[in-house]
Every structure is written in structure tokens, then in C-alpha cells.
Design an enzyme around this catalytic site. Sequence first.
Site, PDB file in Angstrom:
ATOM      1  N   LYS A  65       0.849  -1.185   0.000  1.00 24.46           N
ATOM      2  CA  LYS A  65       0.000   0.000   0.000  1.00 24.46           C
ATOM      3  C   LYS A  65       0.888   1.240   0.000  1.00 24.46           C
ATOM      4  O   LYS A  65       1.915   1.268   0.695  1.00 24.46           O
ATOM      5  CB  LYS A  65      -0.882  -0.044   1.257  1.00 24.46           C
ATOM      6  CG  LYS A  65      -1.952   1.026   1.371  1.00 24.46           C
ATOM      7  CD  LYS A  65      -2.814   0.792   2.626  1.00 24.46           C
ATOM      8  CE  LYS A  65      -3.921   1.818   2.767  1.00 24.46           C
ATOM      9  NZ  LYS A  65      -4.785   1.563   3.953  1.00 24.46           N
ATOM     10  N   SER A 111      -9.828   1.455   3.017  1.00 31.67           N
ATOM     11  CA  SER A 111      -8.982   2.298   2.200  1.00 31.67           C
ATOM     12  C   SER A 111      -7.918   1.524   1.409  1.00 31.67           C
ATOM     13  O   SER A 111      -7.344   2.065   0.457  1.00 31.67           O
ATOM     14  CB  SER A 111      -8.271   3.321   3.082  1.00 31.67           C
ATOM     15  OG  SER A 111      -7.397   2.691   3.991  1.00 31.67           O
ATOM     16  N   SER A 126     -10.035  -1.038   7.102  1.00 31.79           N
ATOM     17  CA  SER A 126      -9.444  -0.875   5.768  1.00 31.79           C
ATOM     18  C   SER A 126      -8.710  -2.077   5.206  1.00 31.79           C
ATOM     19  O   SER A 126      -8.302  -2.037   4.048  1.00 31.79           O
ATOM     20  CB  SER A 126      -8.486   0.312   5.766  1.00 31.79           C
ATOM     21  OG  SER A 126      -9.218   1.492   5.676  1.00 31.79           O
TER      22      SER A 126
HETATM   23  N1  GLN Z   1     -13.346   3.676   6.536  1.00 31.14           N
HETATM   24  C1  GLN Z   1     -12.780   4.052   7.803  1.00 31.14           C
HETATM   25  C2  GLN Z   1     -12.384   5.505   7.746  1.00 31.14           C
HETATM   26  O1  GLN Z   1     -12.601   6.094   6.758  1.00 31.14           O
HETATM   27  C3  GLN Z   1     -11.610   3.186   8.140  1.00 31.14           C
HETATM   28  C4  GLN Z   1     -10.421   3.491   7.329  1.00 31.14           C
HETATM   29  C5  GLN Z   1      -9.243   2.667   7.713  1.00 31.14           C
HETATM   30  O2  GLN Z   1      -9.366   1.615   8.320  1.00 31.14           O
HETATM   31  N2  GLN Z   1      -8.062   3.182   7.404  1.00 31.14           N
HETATM   32  O3  GLN Z   1     -11.844   6.053   8.648  1.00 31.14           O
END
Ligand code: GLN
Length: 530
Positions: A89, A164, A188
Amino acid sequence: MNADPTRLLAREMAARLRTGETTARALAEAHLDAAERQNHALNAWLVIDRDGALRQADAADAVLAGARRDGPGALAALHPLLGIPVGLKDLISVEGGQCTAGSRILEGYRAPYDAHIVERLRDVGAVFLGKTNMDEFAMGSSNEYSAFGPVSNPWDLDTVPGGSSGGSAAAVAAHHVPLSLGTDTGGSIRQPASLCGIVGMKPTYGRVSRYGIVAFASSLDQIGPFARDARDAAALLHAVAGRDARDSTSAPVPVEDELLHLPESDDEAVAWLRGRRFGLPREYFVAGMDPDVERRIHESVAFLVDAGATVEDVSLPHTDYGLATYYIVAPAEASANLARYDGVRYGLSRRLEGGDFIADYLATRGEGFGAEVKRRVMLGTYALSAGYYDAFYVKAQKVRTLIKRDFDEVFASGIDALVAPTSASVAFRFGARMTDPVSMYLSDACTLPVNMAGLPGVSIPCGLSEGMPVGLQLIGPAWSELMLFRAARAFEGLTAAATWRNLEPAQLAEADDAAGPTPAERAAALAAAR
Ligand code: GLN
């Protein structure tokens, strides 16, 4: 045997490297070809590093050749990830390479050093194929908040891969790599794994060093593996987990070598289930849940029961507060972590115009951050401001303790692990949740309490709903990753003959079309039709 090496699991590749049936270079080339061919349609990769990957592959082949000369003992001692392609990532630092975190504000930035997990993977000889797309600063659940465009889900190119870590999940689902790494602050890793039909684990907070990872919310962020099955994911976790003095929150808890030896036989894997106690948290079957997803989860539970496990209804009464408190704690920490992107230390380096420092600062952040990031910084700054700190931030931290206590009590009652949906729906279409931030936030209702409690959770494929993957989430007590992988492996054994297993993502072949629409063009077409 399928002649295409990208269809192999990582451990099958490892076996072929040892017998000499293939080389790390051949594996790297096959995966690079697939990634380069399909990235126009998928946009899963922000960088595909052909030269670097081939260099690493050649180095791995030299190690293999040496071990082959030294005999079977030397070959057997090689690490299982030697010569295996891995995706990272794009918030993981690789010395000298880009690390955008999906943001314009880090365009042009070069990482000055390797992240801890990158050092670990280099040591074992893994091959980095490149950097994967992601929501900006890991904020999002669909990858649509990336500054570099959305990613298509290989099962249906008009839908999101989740986020994400959407690029990392899509790349594994599309067979561009057998393994990738993501981060999970509120879901995410697990949610995109669920939406893309692969395995993704968020380990216990402190299991993997965050040194060299762009921070989102430091008390919630964890790094974890994506793979196409439990054994491959466990091997990747084994390679990156463990104490690192440069991250004071990384814990000196031993990383079990059994992670590398999950049962090969389905029967042995399934036998492990006998007498296990699973809890089914009723609060995770949320209103508005897709009924077909719910059906898949209940079918999965029935499989576990048939195999001799018990599944009991349990309650985690504070689950409902997970979302509200996460959206205070995470933005608060993000607002502090993102203060460094000020145009001086990091971010859109421009010359101070007329010495007006404030104007430069505002311009850097105004142009460099996307709308969602700004929303989070504002929410977080507000929650931390003098008049509201106690009312919001401190209160949220107290509720966080209650959320954690719910889990502690269930596990103290003898429940080995919880079984729950990962996501209340399958992958949704581009744009479906973009106009309403709260609907996007709700995507993670079933995953973020696990981050709030610092616990490990894994999402594994458990079937399809109208042709799209459904994920089953297993949640365990702190440091129970090995147990969760045993449970995941057992579930794979139980469903080994299911028709949905080993299916190719439905629209992956369409991604070969280099003249077809990009994900951004698909999203625009859907928006125009709306
Ligand atoms: N969707 C969640 C957020 O937007 C979690 C994102 C994540 O785990 N990095 O914060």
C-alpha cells in the site's frame, strides 16, 4: 495444472522455486505483465516497479541457486516468501521510492528510509512489485477518495473494491500478486478483503511495527496481510510481525512459528473445530443489512455447527457507539498527525511567496488535501479544541473502554472467537455513497469496534451474493491471530468443495481491454446516468 503461474498460491510458487520448476524472475515477469496489462482498467497500482522487482527477483534466484548447490537442508531452510511477489500500500516507506498515501500533498516526496516491515520482507527475499492505490491518508471505505483516481473491483468493474486498502485488495483478487500489505484503522483491510473475495487480517494493535508507515490515527492503525487463502496470509503476517524498538507500541509478544504450519489437510483443519465455542454478536446484524449477506453468514455458522463447534448468541451492548466514538477519536488523532504537512516539513514544496508563511501554509493544505481529509481535520480539531475536549474526546475515550469491556466479557465467558459479517453489503457501485459521508462511514460499522478494542480480526470469503463476494469476519482476543487463522483454515476446509471457491473474479477478463474505460471514466458515466 494451470500453466499460468499467477494462479498459484504463494506457497505453491515457493514449492516450484525449490524444485527449479520456475524462477523468481519468471514469477515476477508473469505478475508484472498481468499488472501492467490490467492497470488501465483497474487502477490498483500507483507504481509498478518492473526494474526494481526484476532486480530483487534475480537476487532471490541467486539465493535459490546457492541453496540448491548446498543441498536439501539448505533449500528447506529458505524462507517461504523468498522470491514471492508482494504489493505494498502506498503509505509504506520504501527507501528512495514514492509514498503518496493517496494524496497530492505527498506528490514528489521520496521516502528516506525503509519501513520496518519493508526491512523484514527484504531480509527474507520477497519481491516488491510496486505500490498500491488507496484512499487519501487511508480515510475511506471505497478507494474513491484517492487523489489518483478510483479502483475497480475485479468482480464487477463498475463497483468499488472497498477501502482504504482498495488497491492492495484488488491486486490480490486480480492475481497481480499473491500477497499484499495494507493498513486497517477502522476496517481498511477486512472490508476490502470482503468486497474482493480474499483473506485480509487486521492483527492485534501492537503486533506489527508501524515504523515507516504514514500515520492516520496512531492508536488504531495496524498493518496486516491480504492473500487468497489463510495459509498464505498467515505466512505474510509471520514475516512482518514482532517487536521493533522504533515503534514503542509494538509489543514483545512472541510470534508463533505455527503460523507457517497451518494444517495442509482439510480434515485435520476441520477437526480443530470440534468443541470450539463461537459467539454470534447480535448487534452486528444491523438494520439495513443486505438480507442475502445475512443469509451467507448464517449458512457459514451452520457449517461450523455441523463440524462440531457451538455457536452461541452473544451481546456486545456498546457496539452502537462504535461509529460515533471512532469518528471522534480517529479524526482527532488524524488532525494531529496531519499537522506535519505544512509545506515546510512535508507537502507541495513551493517557494515562500513574499515571505508570507501563513499564506503558503494555507495554500499548501488547501490545494494538497482532498475534501474528505479536510473534513476529518476539521472534525478532529473541533473535538480537541479547548471547550470541547472533555465533552467529545475524553468522553469518546471512556466509551471506547466500554466497547473493549464488552469484548473482554464475552471472551472471559469462554467464547473462543466471534463470528460476524465483515460488511453489511457487497461491493457497491461507484458514487453510491459519495454524496453522503455518513453512508460511507456506515460501511465499517462491523469492523471499527475491533480497532477501538485493539483486537485482531480476519475477513474470509464465505460465498457470493448475486455474484459478488461476501466476507465472514472472525474476531478473537488480543494476540489470538494463530487461533483465528486456524479457524479460517478450518472454514476453508469445510467449504473446499463449494462452487464459489477458486472462481475467477467475474469481470477480470474484461480488465485486459486496454481500450476500455478506466475506473474514473466508469465512475463519471455512472454519475452522469444518475
Ligand atoms: N473507513 C474508515 C475511515 O474512513 C476506516 C479506514 C481505515 O481503516 N483506514 O476512517
